[in-house]
Design a protein around this motif. Structure first.
Motif, PDB file in Angstrom:
ATOM      1  N   ASP A   1       0.593  -1.116   0.320  1.00 10.06           N
ATOM      2  CA  ASP A   1       0.253   0.114   0.109  1.00 10.06           C
ATOM      3  C   ASP A   1       0.792   1.049  -0.313  1.00 10.06           C
ATOM      4  N   THR A   2       0.886   2.431  -1.530  1.00 10.48           N
ATOM      5  CA  THR A   2       1.562   3.172  -1.062  1.00 10.48           C
ATOM      6  C   THR A   2       0.417   4.667  -0.284  1.00 10.48           C
ATOM      7  N   ALA A   3       1.195   5.485   0.331  1.00 14.51           N
ATOM      8  CA  ALA A   3       0.531   7.236   0.813  1.00 14.51           C
ATOM      9  C   ALA A   3       0.382   7.059  -0.266  1.00 14.51           C
TER      10      ALA A   3
ATOM     11  N   TYR B   1      -0.440  -5.995   5.266  1.00 13.10           N
ATOM     12  CA  TYR B   1      -0.283  -7.379   6.108  1.00 13.10           C
ATOM     13  C   TYR B   1      -1.553  -8.271   5.822  1.00 13.10           C
ATOM     14  N   ARG B   2      -3.312  -7.294   5.699  1.00 16.44           N
ATOM     15  CA  ARG B   2      -4.049  -7.797   5.203  1.00 16.44           C
ATOM     16  C   ARG B   2      -4.216  -8.675   4.786  1.00 16.44           C
TER      17      ARG B   2
ATOM     18  N   ILE C   1      -1.903 -13.961   0.977  1.00 21.12           N
ATOM     19  CA  ILE C   1      -1.645 -15.084  -0.269  1.00 21.12           C
ATOM     20  C   ILE C   1      -0.893 -14.539  -0.965  1.00 21.12           C
ATOM     21  N   SER C   2       0.375 -14.479  -0.679  1.00 20.67           N
ATOM     22  CA  SER C   2       1.464 -14.055  -1.537  1.00 20.67           C
ATOM     23  C   SER C   2       2.151 -16.020  -0.733  1.00 20.67           C
TER      24      SER C   2
ATOM     25  N   LEU D   1       9.698  -9.264   1.496  1.00 18.18           N
ATOM     26  CA  LEU D   1       8.124  -7.771   1.837  1.00 18.18           C
ATOM     27  C   LEU D   1       8.441  -7.178   3.269  1.00 18.18           C
ATOM     28  N   VAL D   2       8.412  -8.336   3.868  1.00 21.09           N
ATOM     29  CA  VAL D   2       8.840  -8.070   5.772  1.00 21.09           C
ATOM     30  C   VAL D   2      10.495  -7.803   5.932  1.00 21.09           C
ATOM     31  N   VAL D   3      10.697  -8.391   5.806  1.00 24.87           N
ATOM     32  CA  VAL D   3      12.341  -7.570   6.137  1.00 24.87           C
ATOM     33  C   VAL D   3      12.955  -6.291   5.221  1.00 24.87           C
TER      34      VAL D   3
END
Length: 229
Positions: free
Chosen positions: A54-56, A138-139, A143-144, A152-154
């Motif tokens: 999600d971008t701002a 994160y919602r 599905i990834s 992505l998380v790191v």
């Protein structure tokens, strides 16, 4: 933790799917914002919404009243600044370029939720997160698949730790999804109601900035404030 995350990023290959060569190639013809754009192929066009991130937010003509009232609100200013920067990054990286699309789903707006790969097999979502121009959504991350989740998380953890981009001013950080909910609350209030609400939300972010509370607690309190208004 920071050292471990850095080693993970350095030692994981740039992620791309095993079926990369079979993904359809499309040309980006218009950029709406950092995570949404229009692609075209053989006379067919479709709107792409980047999966997992999600971008701002950027300014909207339909929200002029509340955006004007909040013209000196750090939350709004921060959101729009990095919304514009994410859009500019997408514009410079993607416009009139060919990309490969892996569609994950179709949303209620008939947009293709997709992984978007540059022709060098770089996943564009990773680039946005790495530069602090997007947060992990994160919602929808479930599905990834595992290697992609790790990347992505790191990368988000490192961007946060290094105060990259969107994460550079903790006292002004409201995640895009939360910001959209905040705006919906503002739309229901009159001008005085908005100012009163902002006093309460600013207090939460001040506690976060002073490290009196964690990001998780700040989000919980903001959720509660929005739900109770």
């Amino acid at each position: 933790m920071h050292k471990v995350a850095s080693l993970l990023v350095e030692n994981l290959p740039t992620f791309y799917p095993c079926d990369f060569s079979r993904l359809e190639e499309w040309r980006v013809v218009f950029v709406y914002d950092g995570d949404t754009f229009l692609v075209s192929r053989k006379g067919i066009s479709k709107t792409i919404r980047l999966a997992y991130i999600d971008t701002a937010e950027t300014r909207r003509d339909s929200d002029q009243r509340i955006e004007s009232i909040n013209s000196v609100n750090d939350i709004y200013a921060h959101q729009f600044r990095y919304g514009d920067l994410a859009k500019d990054f997408a514009f410079r990286t993607l416009l009139n370029k060919k990309v490969r699309i892996k569609t994950i789903d179709i949303d209620r707006y008939d947009r293709s939720i997709a992984e978007v790969y540059l022709l060098d097999q770089t996943l564009f979502q990773i680039e946005l997160v790495r530069h602090g121009l997007a947060s992990v959504y994160y919602r929808y991350l479930a599905i990834s698949y595992d290697p992609l989740r790790v990347l992505l998380v790191v990368n988000e953890y490192l961007a946060k730790t290094n105060l990259e981009g969107f994460w550079s001013s903790p006292q002004s950080v409201v995640l895009p999804d939360m910001f959209r909910r905040l705006k919906r609350v503002h739309q229901k209030l009159d001008d005085n109601g908005i100012l009163a609400f902002n006093i309460l939300s600013d207090r939460i972010l001040l506690d976060l900035s002073n490290q009196d509370i964690s990001h998780v607690e700040a989000q919980r309190r903001m959720n509660s404030l929005i739900s109770d208004t």
